[in-house]
Design a protein around this motif. Structure first.
Motif, PDB file in Angstrom:
ATOM      1  N   ASN A 246      11.459  31.804  32.972  1.00  0.00           N
ATOM      2  CA  ASN A 246      11.486  30.557  33.733  1.00  0.00           C
ATOM      3  C   ASN A 246      12.755  29.791  33.351  1.00  0.00           C
ATOM      4  OD1 ASN A 246       8.651  30.207  35.102  1.00  0.00           O
ATOM      5  ND2 ASN A 246       8.258  31.023  33.057  1.00  0.00           N
ATOM      6  N   THR A 247      13.515  29.394  34.365  1.00  0.00           N
ATOM      7  CA  THR A 247      14.776  28.668  34.146  1.00  0.00           C
ATOM      8  C   THR A 247      14.683  27.297  34.804  1.00  0.00           C
ATOM      9  OG1 THR A 247      15.982  30.759  34.173  1.00  0.00           O
ATOM     10  CG2 THR A 247      17.262  28.753  34.430  1.00  0.00           C
ATOM     11  N   LYS A 248      15.017  26.263  34.039  1.00  0.00           N
ATOM     12  CA  LYS A 248      14.987  24.896  34.542  1.00  0.00           C
ATOM     13  C   LYS A 248      16.257  24.170  34.109  1.00  0.00           C
ATOM     14  CE  LYS A 248      10.844  25.041  36.408  1.00  0.00           C
ATOM     15  NZ  LYS A 248      10.617  24.847  37.855  1.00  0.00           N
ATOM     16  N   LEU A 249      16.530  23.092  34.795  1.00  0.00           N
ATOM     17  CA  LEU A 249      17.694  22.252  34.488  1.00  0.00           C
ATOM     18  C   LEU A 249      17.215  20.997  33.765  1.00  0.00           C
ATOM     19  CD1 LEU A 249      20.768  22.369  35.018  1.00  0.00           C
ATOM     20  CD2 LEU A 249      20.388  20.857  36.953  1.00  0.00           C
ATOM     21  N   VAL A 250      17.813  20.709  32.621  1.00  0.00           N
ATOM     22  CA  VAL A 250      17.440  19.529  31.841  1.00  0.00           C
ATOM     23  C   VAL A 250      17.942  18.279  32.561  1.00  0.00           C
ATOM     24  CG1 VAL A 250      17.701  18.351  29.631  1.00  0.00           C
ATOM     25  CG2 VAL A 250      17.500  20.846  29.708  1.00  0.00           C
ATOM     26  N   ASN A 251      17.088  17.275  32.638  1.00  0.00           N
ATOM     27  CA  ASN A 251      17.436  16.038  33.342  1.00  0.00           C
ATOM     28  C   ASN A 251      18.626  15.345  32.682  1.00  0.00           C
ATOM     29  OD1 ASN A 251      15.397  16.293  35.242  1.00  0.00           O
ATOM     30  ND2 ASN A 251      13.896  15.249  33.955  1.00  0.00           N
ATOM     31  N   PRO A 252      19.488  14.738  33.474  1.00  0.00           N
ATOM     32  CA  PRO A 252      20.613  13.974  32.900  1.00  0.00           C
ATOM     33  C   PRO A 252      20.100  12.845  32.015  1.00  0.00           C
ATOM     34  CG  PRO A 252      20.913  14.321  35.271  1.00  0.00           C
ATOM     35  CD  PRO A 252      19.502  14.740  34.947  1.00  0.00           C
ATOM     36  N   GLY A 253      20.827  12.568  30.935  1.00  0.00           N
ATOM     37  CA  GLY A 253      20.452  11.491  30.021  1.00  0.00           C
ATOM     38  C   GLY A 253      19.528  11.935  28.910  1.00  0.00           C
ATOM     39  N   VAL A 254      19.048  13.175  28.943  1.00  0.00           N
ATOM     40  CA  VAL A 254      18.159  13.678  27.893  1.00  0.00           C
ATOM     41  C   VAL A 254      18.990  14.444  26.877  1.00  0.00           C
ATOM     42  CG1 VAL A 254      16.199  15.151  27.371  1.00  0.00           C
ATOM     43  CG2 VAL A 254      16.236  13.831  29.498  1.00  0.00           C
ATOM     44  N   HIS A 255      18.897  14.059  25.606  1.00  0.00           N
ATOM     45  CA  HIS A 255      19.643  14.711  24.531  1.00  0.00           C
ATOM     46  C   HIS A 255      18.645  15.399  23.600  1.00  0.00           C
ATOM     47  CE1 HIS A 255      23.515  12.829  25.573  1.00  0.00           C
ATOM     48  NE2 HIS A 255      22.784  11.758  25.877  1.00  0.00           N
ATOM     49  N   LEU A 256      18.768  16.694  23.486  1.00  0.00           N
ATOM     50  CA  LEU A 256      17.853  17.474  22.656  1.00  0.00           C
ATOM     51  C   LEU A 256      18.632  18.120  21.515  1.00  0.00           C
ATOM     52  CD1 LEU A 256      15.769  19.268  25.436  1.00  0.00           C
ATOM     53  CD2 LEU A 256      15.104  17.283  24.103  1.00  0.00           C
TER      54      LEU A 256
ATOM     55  N   ASN B 105      20.958  25.811  26.678  1.00  0.00           N
ATOM     56  CA  ASN B 105      22.424  25.736  26.693  1.00  0.00           C
ATOM     57  C   ASN B 105      22.824  24.269  26.763  1.00  0.00           C
ATOM     58  OD1 ASN B 105      25.209  25.752  27.550  1.00  0.00           O
ATOM     59  ND2 ASN B 105      24.922  27.918  28.025  1.00  0.00           N
ATOM     60  N   THR B 106      23.371  23.767  25.674  1.00  0.00           N
ATOM     61  CA  THR B 106      23.702  22.344  25.608  1.00  0.00           C
ATOM     62  C   THR B 106      24.893  21.991  26.489  1.00  0.00           C
ATOM     63  OG1 THR B 106      25.052  22.810  23.638  1.00  0.00           O
ATOM     64  CG2 THR B 106      22.768  22.100  23.287  1.00  0.00           C
ATOM     65  N   ALA B 107      25.712  22.977  26.847  1.00  0.00           N
ATOM     66  CA  ALA B 107      26.871  22.704  27.706  1.00  0.00           C
ATOM     67  C   ALA B 107      26.465  22.635  29.174  1.00  0.00           C
ATOM     68  CB  ALA B 107      27.945  23.772  27.497  1.00  0.00           C
ATOM     69  N   SER B 108      25.754  23.669  29.650  1.00  0.00           N
ATOM     70  CA  SER B 108      25.344  23.689  31.063  1.00  0.00           C
ATOM     71  C   SER B 108      24.026  22.984  31.309  1.00  0.00           C
ATOM     72  CB  SER B 108      25.217  25.143  31.530  1.00  0.00           C
ATOM     73  OG  SER B 108      24.196  25.815  30.809  1.00  0.00           O
ATOM     74  N   ARG B 109      23.290  22.642  30.193  1.00  0.00           N
ATOM     75  CA  ARG B 109      22.015  21.935  30.278  1.00  0.00           C
ATOM     76  C   ARG B 109      20.972  22.767  31.032  1.00  0.00           C
ATOM     77  NH1 ARG B 109      22.566  16.956  28.560  1.00  0.00           N
ATOM     78  NH2 ARG B 109      20.604  16.250  29.506  1.00  0.00           N
ATOM     79  N   VAL B 110      21.099  24.087  30.886  1.00  0.00           N
ATOM     80  CA  VAL B 110      20.124  24.995  31.489  1.00  0.00           C
ATOM     81  C   VAL B 110      19.140  25.442  30.419  1.00  0.00           C
ATOM     82  CG1 VAL B 110      19.781  27.222  32.618  1.00  0.00           C
ATOM     83  CG2 VAL B 110      21.710  25.786  33.263  1.00  0.00           C
ATOM     84  N   LEU B 111      17.879  25.351  30.741  1.00  0.00           N
ATOM     85  CA  LEU B 111      16.791  25.678  29.811  1.00  0.00           C
ATOM     86  C   LEU B 111      16.063  26.923  30.329  1.00  0.00           C
ATOM     87  CD1 LEU B 111      14.196  23.140  28.471  1.00  0.00           C
ATOM     88  CD2 LEU B 111      13.408  25.082  29.778  1.00  0.00           C
TER      89      LEU B 111
END
Length: 842
Positions: A748-758, A806-812
């Motif tokens: 399952n691939t999702k995009l992390v919402n903007p403004g969220v820092h993990l 991926n912290t650069a592309s923000r893909v989870l």
């Protein structure tokens, strides 16, 4: 919210910009391949920029603004960006209306991309499918045959039952189209619809139309019609052949490409000529096909010849003689060009011919199958198999010298296979058993472990069939004990020692230190050792009594193998009961050796029935063992339909559960009393029926075997954190073996919402709150990797999950594996659910 840190608008904006720049760099490699329309990697980067908040809505406004623009290049770039977002997993279904309008264009590249978009979202949302169907139906009447074919192909790709009423009229119309491309596309559309709903296609009208299209003036349409009929009528044995059809195809054979000729030849091979004259006419017509460089055409022609002449042995042998030269020429030419992937199938078919009685026609050319230094190992092995079939009393001297050279080659695998080949030849030709076993005995003097190991196995195979040649190697057997290091060679040496112990000096004393460490020996070695000890004991009891007693004591006492214990106990009791009868059985030296076991006989008989020019020759298995039948795909479709129905019912239940509970409270006490009175007033028979129904409704299926196989387990309806074991732990060393032992799970691939820092600690703490624990974690190439696990309480199943961010592309992305696939699916939904609740993803 715990576990998630939000930033202010300024930092969020800079973060989005940074993420976009990082993504531009990361997407340079993959962008052009995914889009297919960009000319350079640099130009394709813009299509894979990460969307900012509301960017899809912004793209929607741009599409509205330019949908009637005459600048096709600008519209094409916009469509490319939509497709790029779609490939990243971003939901762009909002743009469906605009994409339908934009599809009215003469640009074929745009249409291909738009059709891809429409097909994808029409399947996900059947409510919008009608718009897509109308677009495809409209373009099916386009004047351009390419657009017409593309629209029909996309229409046939819609996989839901509601599209059938539109599909069949469009296909019937396209089958009569004047353009061959459209007719060909309609034929393949019939196959697509057949796999979705066989009953729709299996009607007499469409089948008759496909049969008529075999006589189509276009060769491509003809070959597609043959393939389609073979697929649709697979359960009936494929397409039915008749004389006029075969004559038409053979007369037009020169118009087909190589692939089409192969399809026609497969069809001709199923045909039975009405007389011998027709058979010769067809064979003479196809004879020139043996001169082609295409392997499939040559092998297809040979298959026709073999099928036509299989009932006439004289002509059948003439076919072998005729096809020898084309096959050897094809093999040599592909070796010269280095096309070993073509050489191997040719060699497999030559091996099949030589094993089916055609070896005598290739024996004069046995040197053609000598191994070359630059050939891959699999080519060398197949050539050695062919050489073993071609060996006879005339060429055996040259073959033995050549194989002897291979044994001393630096390639140890070639040396091992050469020794096995010598053993095969000796077992097949009795007159050559003595010289071959003498040559094998010379290999023992090389004192190489791998040579000695394989030589001992060859000794065993030869001596089983020709025990009289043992006198030729009796002197070299004692030298082998220090070099037998493999399980198979140890068993062979022990068998020889037990079978010929009366001819081997000091045979009992060779066994004393043979098994140095009992615990490390393979079970096969122990069993053979026990039988050998018993055989030598029956010949020389005084010298073997102590050794055999130690063996019984060891195998009946501390050994953990139940099979070995049972065998040792059986032998011990048999010796106690009747030692003379037992001796007669164990030392029966007058029994004839078994040439082939029943399983080998069945396999060899099955091998002679292999279909020539099919993968059965390569795999050495019948086709039904590796090609799944149509019933398998029908079962899969039924399973998918049942799962979809269950999902729909579940959604309805959830919707009804969310309804206001006040409706339940609105029932009056009077109604409840009335219901109670009705139950009390029921007759005795009705009471009995109600009691039985209640018992049936409350009963649960029993797990009679008491096994954790899920047979009696209740169906899961969902997963929550309380369903998982608190503070459960797994040894990190056991994680990877457990992960590799399970089937690959869905990703399952999702995009992390903007403004969220993990961060690493934040993610670990977030999963820990939901009773999911980490076995290992770390950061690599801007990617946070977590290897997580949890245990389900009620079933005891352990769930493993790989979580990448991926912290650069923000893909989870997350991949879940479990022995119970149902729990794995619920676990994925559970994780995505609390990530959504935390505002990390949408």
């Amino acid at each position: 919210m715990q576990g998630v840190v939000y930033s202010n608008n300024k930092s969020s904006s800079s973060s989005s910009s940074s993420a976009s720049n990082s993504k531009n760099t990361a997407s340079t490699k993959n962008g052009p391949n995914q889009i297919g329309g960009a000319k350079t990697a640099q130009k394709s980067q813009q299509y894979f920029d990460q969307p900012k908040r509301g960017e899809v809505d912004e793209l929607r406004e741009i599409l509205k603004k330019h949908m009637f623009d005459r600048d096709e290049k600008k519209k094409r770039d916009l469509v490319k960006k939509v497709i790029a977002y779609m490939t990243l997993g971003i939901d762009v279904s909002k743009l469906f209306d605009q994409m339908v309008i934009v599809s009215q264009t003469a640009d074929l590249v745009q249409k291909k991309m738009i059709y891809l978009y429409l097909t994808n979202y029409a399947e996900q949302n059947p409510d919008t499918a009608l718009m897509a169907i109308n677009t495809f139906i409209k373009d099916c009447d386009n004047k351009d045959p390419k657009v017409k074919g593309l629209a029909l192909r996309s229409l046939c790709s819609l996989r839901f039952s509601g599209s059938f009423e539109y599909l069949i009229p469009a296909i019937n119309k396209a089958l009569q189209d004047i353009d061959p491309y459209v007719r060909k596309t309609a034929i393949m559309g019939c196959v697509k619809v057949f796999y979705m709903n066989p009953e729709v296609i299996k009607n007499k009208e469409i089948i008759d139309t496909l049969y008529k299209m075999i006589k189509d003036p276009d060769a491509l349409v003809m070959q597609n019609a043959i393939c389609a009929l073979n697929e649709i009528l697979a359960d009936e044995g494929g397409i039915k052949t008749y004389r006029q059809m075969i004559i038409h195809l053979l007369n037009n054979l020169k118009n087909f490409n190589n692939w089409g000729q192969t399809i026609v030849l497969q069809l001709v091979a199923k045909y039975t000529p009405i007389n011998e004259e027709e058979m010769y006419d067809i064979m003479n017509l196809l004879d020139e096909r043996l001169k082609q460089s295409c392997i499939s055409v040559v092998l297809g022609t040979i298959k026709v010849f073999m099928n036509f002449t299989q009932n006439n042995q004289k002509i059948y042998n003439s076919v072998f003689k005729r096809v020898k030269t084309p096959l050897i020429t094809l093999m040599s030419s592909t070796e010269t060009t280095g096309s070993f992937e073509i050489t191997y199938p040719v060699l497999c078919h030559i091996n099949l011919i030589t094993s089916k009685g055609g070896a005598s026609f290739f024996q004069d050319d046995f040197k053609q199958f000598y191994c070359k230094a630059d050939e891959p190992t699999y080519i060398k092995f197949m050539k050695l198999n062919i050489i073993s079939n071609l060996a006879n009393e005339i060429n055996i001297g040259d073959i033995m010298n050549e194989l002897g050279e291979y044994v001393t080659d630096v390639d140890s695998e070639l040396a091992k296979e050469s020794i096995r080949t010598l053993g095969k030849i000796a077992c097949r030709i009795q007159e050559m058993a003595t010289p071959i076993i003498k040559q094998l005995s010379n290999f023992i003097n090389m004192k190489q472990d791998y040579i000695t190991n394989n030589t001992l196995v060859a000794f065993q195979q030869i001596l089983r069939k020709y025990p009289q040649v043992f006198k030729e190697i009796v002197e070299c057997i004692p030298e082998c004990f220090d070099y037998a290091t493999e399980t198979e060679s140890k068993c062979a040496l022990l068998w020889i020692l037990g079978e010929f112990s009366n001819q081997i000096t000091d045979a009992p004393y060779h066994l004393i230190n043979f098994i140095s460490n009992e615990q490390s020996e393979h079970i096969d070695v122990k069993q053979t050792y026990l039988v050998t000890c018993i055989k030598i004991f029956l010949r020389t009891p005084d010298e073997m009594r102590d050794t055999l007693g130690q063996a019984f004591q060891s195998f009946l006492g501390k050994d953990e193998s139940i099979d070995l214990k049972d065998r040792a106990a059986f032998f011990y009791r048999a010796m106690q009961d009747d030692i003379e009868g037992f001796k007669k059985i164990m030392l029966n030296e007058h029994s004839n050796p078994v040439e082939k076991y029943c399983e080998e006989k069945e396999e060899s008989e099955e091998q002679t029935n292999f279909d020539f020019n099919t993968l059965a020759v390569i795999y050495k298995k019948s086709q039904d063992k590796f090609i799944k039948p149509f019933s398998y795909f029908a079962l899969q479709r039924n399973k998918e339909a049942a799962e979809e129905k269950m999902d729909e019912e579940k959604q309805k239940e959830e919707a009804s559960a969310d309804a206001p509970t006040q409706q339940v409270a609105a029932e009056t006490p009077t109604a409840a009393k009335q219901n109670t009175a009705d139950l009390i007033d029921m007759g005795e028979e009705q009471n009995h029926q109600a009691s039985n129904q209640a018992q049936q409704g409350n009963s649960t299926p029993l797990n009679l075997l008491d096994m954790d196989d899920g047979f009696g387990a209740p169906k899961l309806s969902g997963l929550e954190a309380s369903d998982l074991v608190l503070n459960f732990s797994v040894d990190p060393d056991d994680y990877e073996p457990a992960w590799n032992s399970l089937n690959e799970g869905a990703v399952n691939t999702k995009l992390v919402n903007p403004g969220v820092h993990l961060t690493e600690n934040v993610v670990e703490e977030l999963f820990k709150q939901h009773r999911i624990y980490s076995a290992a974690q770390g950061e690599e190439d801007d990617t946070l990797k977590f290897y997580l696990y949890a245990k389900h309480q009620s079933t005891g199943n352990v769930v493993y999950m790989e979580f990448d961010l991926n912290t650069a592309s923000r893909v989870l992305s997350l991949c879940t594996r479990c022995a119970n696939e149902e729990i794995a699916a619920f676990f994925s939904k559970f994780v995505l659910g609390f990530l959504k609740d935390k505002g990390i993803i949408n």
